[in-house]
Write an enzyme that holds these catalytic residues in place. Structure first.
Site, PDB file in Angstrom:
ATOM      1  N   HIS A 313      -3.463   3.793  -2.406  1.00 36.77           N
ATOM      2  CA  HIS A 313      -3.014   2.890  -0.993  1.00 36.77           C
ATOM      3  C   HIS A 313      -3.904   1.597  -1.012  1.00 36.77           C
ATOM      4  O   HIS A 313      -5.390   1.852  -1.119  1.00 36.77           O
ATOM      5  CB  HIS A 313      -2.942   3.810   0.052  1.00 36.77           C
ATOM      6  CG  HIS A 313      -1.985   3.310   1.320  1.00 36.77           C
ATOM      7  ND1 HIS A 313      -2.484   2.219   1.977  1.00 36.77           N
ATOM      8  CD2 HIS A 313      -0.636   3.550   1.274  1.00 36.77           C
ATOM      9  CE1 HIS A 313      -1.474   2.008   2.571  1.00 36.77           C
ATOM     10  NE2 HIS A 313      -0.381   2.587   2.383  1.00 36.77           N
ATOM     11  N   ASP A 371       4.129   9.700   0.171  1.00 31.18           N
ATOM     12  CA  ASP A 371       5.141   9.984  -0.851  1.00 31.18           C
ATOM     13  C   ASP A 371       4.784  11.131  -1.826  1.00 31.18           C
ATOM     14  O   ASP A 371       5.882  11.374  -2.523  1.00 31.18           O
ATOM     15  CB  ASP A 371       5.454   8.765  -1.501  1.00 31.18           C
ATOM     16  CG  ASP A 371       5.753   7.558  -0.643  1.00 31.18           C
ATOM     17  OD1 ASP A 371       6.745   7.687   0.126  1.00 31.18           O
ATOM     18  OD2 ASP A 371       5.506   6.401  -0.978  1.00 31.18           O
TER      19      ASP A 371
END
Ligand code: CMC
Length: 436
Positions: A313, A371
């Site tokens: 991320h 996710d």
């Protein structure tokens, strides 16, 4: 934003006099150097592709501490919102800045429910798509098309229009996502049922048929509601910044949100949930857990272009707190459906364990993101893989519209217009075609 005692001085090696730049503090998080007058004072731009060090706006909605792995919506930790509140309360919080009391909550929910149906013409528009169209292609079209149907809420400079557009978007997204799904499987569209909760109604529109009664499973309803809450906002990510940039031209809210849907589709952003599940299915098909090591070698090979989807991320350099909550939800749903031995869930856990012990991931601070587990939950619920990103878009709409409305109400907002470092040809003259 407050002027900090701290000041930044920019000096140059070519004899140009140094300039002082103001520094501002937020309430938490890093201070910012105000470079708005830099070009006027020096004739120079800053260069920051991908906005690695650039705050594009001030915002009071969502805060992420990437090192701690902390996510706050309007100051409230995501763990508390996901376990003590529902998505409607979260939407109210994002839009208006406060968690509603009982009366405000009832009024808000009633208002949203009043807008759940879409204009009947929308289905004829939808029918123009191929049945095998990707749901995100359909959603980009349908959301943009809302501006062709709701002319009384398209003026972004009118606070009342912005308010109605916000409610309409939050109310209609589940209806549109479910319509895109029903169309793909050739089943009749199911109208919204306003006696159900927001999540329950979505499940009804997705999985009910006119032939039989459909009873919402409360565990699934709660899981869907939590998926919505976990995806509701995430400060200035790519799609939110797209919504802001698009809206900064004064375009209508439906068009700006459609731009966000389009941006979200990419596999580096919202499309990662679909890509992650496909990745797990491919590892499973190639031999399962025994093949994880081989797959990891490909991921670590810089020439392979293979990424471990659902990992990494831009902001989190620690465990994404949403991934922890999503893993919990995954456990709950699989247990409720009697799927505790789901091979993909086992595989995902094995992949996670191997990655978290591998120096490649440890040294780069790559952890599971939201996710990584969301696809497994959605697949267990019966949501087709292609629809995962559509569900993300549905949930993120609350954040997008809250951020858009915040920007329009900010007296400092201007049309977004980045500058560039030009590396092309200097001026030259067009030659006659025979001489080129
Ligand atoms: N698998 C393998 N290597 C990775 C991964 C990954 N998933 N993510 C980052 N890296 C490596 C990257 O190659 C780079 O290595 P090096 O320093 O040797 O060049 C290093 O880690 C830093 O990565 P980056 O690409 O500079 O980081 P970024 O901030 O530009 O990208 C990201 C962030 C999310 C696009 C990226 O981590 C990624 O592509 N992850 C997979 C896709 C994914 O799961 N996206 C969902 C994000 S969360 C939900 C959302 O926001 O939509």
């Amino acid at each position: 934003m407050k002027l900090s005692d701290n000041k930044a001085t920019l000096s140059f090696s070519n004899g140009r006099p140094a300039i002082e730049l103001p520094v501002y503090s937020g309430n938490i998080g890093p201070e910012v150097i105000d470079i708005r007058k830099l070009y006027g004072q020096t004739g120079m731009f800053t260069y920051d592709p991908g906005f690695l060090s650039t705050a594009s706006c001030q915002s009071a909605i969502t805060f992420i501490d990437g090192d701690k792995g902390e996510l706050l919506y309007r100051g409230y930790p995501i763990e508390q919102l996901a376990t003590q509140c529902n998505y409607m309360e979260t939407c109210h919080l994002l839009l208006y800045g406060n968690l509603p009391g009982a009366a405000a909550q009832t009024a808000f929910v009633k208002n949203v429910k009043y807008h759940t149906m879409v204009n009947e013409q929308m289905q004829f528009f939808l029918r123009g798509f191929r049945r095998d169209a990707h749901p995100m292609a359909i959603m980009t079209g349908l959301v943009g098309a809302l501006s062709a149907f709701y002319h009384d809420s398209t003026d972004i400079n009118n606070a009342e229009h912005r308010e109605v557009a916000a409610i309409r978007l939050i109310a209609k997204m589940p209806t549109l996502v479910a319509m895109a799904y029903k169309y793909s499987v050739g089943q009749p569209f199911m109208y919204p049922k306003n006696e159900l909760s927001y999540a329950g109604n979505f499940l009804h529109m997705m999985f009910a048929t006119p032939c039989e009664p459909y009873v919402v499973n409360p565990v699934i309803e709660r899981a869907i509601d939590r998926i919505f809450t976990l995806h509701a906002d995430h400060e200035q990510n790519a799609s939110t910044s797209t919504v802001r940039l698009c809206g900064s031209s004064g375009t209508n809210p439906f068009a700006a949100i459609a731009a966000g849907v389009a941006c979200l589709w990419g596999p580096a952003h919202g499309g990662a949930n679909e890509a992650c599940l496909q990745m797990l299915e491919e590892i499973q098909a190639s031999g399962g857990i025994s093949k994880v090591g081989e797959f990891m070698n490909q991921v670590k090979d810089k020439n392979s272009n293979v990424k471990l989807m659902g990992f990494g991320h831009r902001v989190y350099k620690n465990y994404d707190p949403r991934a922890t909550l999503m893993q919990e939800t995954c456990n709950e749903v699989l247990e409720a459906l009697g799927l505790q031995d789901d091979p993909l869930f086992k595989l995902a856990k094995a992949v996670e364990k191997i990655a978290l012990e591998d120096d490649y991931f440890v040294s780069r601070k790559l952890y599971p993101n939201v996710d990584f587990y969301s696809g497994i939950v959605q697949r267990a619920i019966g949501i087709p893989v292609k629809l995962f990103t559509g569900i993300f878009a549905l949930a993120r709409t609350a954040g997008w519209i809250a951020q858009l409305n915040e920007m329009i109400s900010d007296p400092e907002y201007k049309i977004g217009r980045p500058r560039q470092l030009f590396t092309g040809s200097p001026r030259r003259d067009v030659l006659p075609i025979a001489n080129r």
